[in-house]
Enzyme design. Structure first.
Site, PDB file in Angstrom:
ATOM      1  N   HIS A 159      27.275 -16.435   6.770  1.00 17.86           N
ATOM      2  CA  HIS A 159      25.984 -16.358   7.472  1.00 17.86           C
ATOM      3  C   HIS A 159      25.569 -17.735   8.001  1.00 17.86           C
ATOM      4  O   HIS A 159      25.755 -18.745   7.334  1.00 17.86           O
ATOM      5  CB  HIS A 159      24.886 -15.872   6.522  1.00 17.86           C
ATOM      6  CG  HIS A 159      24.910 -14.392   6.278  1.00 17.86           C
ATOM      7  ND1 HIS A 159      25.874 -13.775   5.523  1.00 17.86           N
ATOM      8  CD2 HIS A 159      24.064 -13.422   6.691  1.00 17.86           C
ATOM      9  CE1 HIS A 159      25.628 -12.482   5.472  1.00 17.86           C
ATOM     10  NE2 HIS A 159      24.539 -12.229   6.173  1.00 17.86           N
ATOM     11  N   ASN A 191      31.667 -21.448   1.174  1.00 13.48           N
ATOM     12  CA  ASN A 191      30.650 -20.416   1.347  1.00 13.48           C
ATOM     13  C   ASN A 191      29.977 -20.055   0.020  1.00 13.48           C
ATOM     14  O   ASN A 191      28.764 -19.880  -0.040  1.00 13.48           O
ATOM     15  CB  ASN A 191      31.280 -19.170   1.980  1.00 13.48           C
ATOM     16  CG  ASN A 191      30.253 -18.108   2.343  1.00 13.48           C
ATOM     17  OD1 ASN A 191      29.100 -18.411   2.594  1.00 13.48           O
ATOM     18  ND2 ASN A 191      30.675 -16.860   2.354  1.00 13.48           N
TER      19      ASN A 191
END
Length: 324
Positions: A159, A191
């Site tokens: 994201h 991440n």
């Protein structure tokens, strides 16, 4: 009696004509609002002049809000982009964030958010558990990334606008899972590691200070080849050739609660690579001008740099020194 029937016939005819006119006007109005909605997605200039368009448009039918969106809804775009757009390429407006899409690389140039406590304190049941990754069908198919591009690629669907930043409504969270807001990221050590820590840090700033502006995006950093030559090398995944960024940035601006207080800014650049757990976020503080140089963007141009309180970056960014 004959005259009465004549009058009734005339009245019926007039009623039918008025009804047809109203139905036609309604569908014409609906069609026009859809066209305007498409226009504002395709041309950022239309967004800038939209209040004038709306002012003229509303006179014809005050029941309709801005581009057939409930009245007041467009204010979120004005709020998010309060300090200006970093760039104007393919700007796309969502319910709780704004991004610029890179059609060539199939990832965003940048994503902008304005975080407030309401963004973080979602209603019960609102969150990523109810959301799913999906292609953004508003992007033309020949420029669109798909779930198949990420499958078996070895990269996470990372994201840019974090799902945890948008828990005010389920639709806000759902839109963060559109692939226009996603980029290929190393999973273990990035991440799920340092990048996640940075996202949590931004939310902690919001909880402490109440109003935080965040711009996030990818970088494709060149490498020196000698003899004053440079080259840019990066991987691509999937049939649609989604670019894998070499680095990611976050530019953070915290508004002061004091009436005449200066905003505070920090900028971070992290390499898209496994980062040791012992590394701290401060290791990745970066001069905002470095990010602007490599990204070709201009952040928070609505504020004079002299009006910003500090940036807390070292004289030489560690990320470019040790993680090139």
């Amino acid at each position: 009696m004959r005259r009465l029937w004549h009058l009734l016939g005339v009245a019926f005819g007039l009623a039918s004509a008025v009804g047809c006119f109203l139905v036609g006007a309604y569908f014409q109005h609906t069609h026009a609002t859809r066209q305007l909605q498409q226009l504002v997605q395709q041309d950022v200039y239309a967004y800038y002049i939209s209040p004038k368009i709306f002012a003229a448009y509303a006179r014809a039918d005050p029941q309709f809000g801005f581009f057939n969106i409930p009245k007041g809804a467009p204010n979120h775009v004005q709020r998010i982009m309060k300090y200006g757009f970093p760039g104007l390429d393919d700007v796309r407006l969502y319910s709780d964030f704004v991004l610029s899409y890179d059609r060539r690389n199939r990832v965003a140039h940048w994503v902008c958010e304005h975080l407030q406590l309401a963004n973080l304190q979602g209603a019960r049941g609102v969150g990523r558990a109810s959301a799913t990754y999906r292609a953004d069908l508003s992007v033309p198919s020949n420029f669109r990334s798909t779930l198949a591009d990420y499958k078996h690629s070895g990269f996470d669907r990372g994201h840019l606008a974090a799902a945890g930043n948008h828990r005010g409504q389920q639709v806000h969270c759902n839109e963060t899972f559109l692939l226009t807001n996603i980029a290929p990221q190393i999973g273990q050590g990035f991440n799920s590691g340092a990048w996640n820590k940075l996202e949590i840090y931004v939310r902690e700033l919001t909880q402490s200070f109440g109003s935080v502006y965040v711009c996030t995006g990818p970088l494709f950093k060149p490498r020196a080849q000698g003899n004053r030559k440079w080259s840019v090398e990066y991987q691509m995944i999937g049939e649609n050739m989604v670019a894998v960024p070499t680095h990611f940035f976050k530019v953070i601006m915290v508004e002061s609660r004091l009436p005449l207080g200066k905003p505070y800014m920090e900028a971070y650049v992290l390499p898209n690579a496994p980062i040791p757990d012992q590394s701290t976020l401060r290791d990745f503080l970066c001069d905002i001008r470095e990010i602007e140089h490599f990204a070709g963007l201009h952040f928070f141009q609505g504020i004079r740099r002299s009006a910003i309180f500090g940036s807390n970056y070292p004289s030489e960014s560690k990320v470019f020194r040790e993680f090139a």
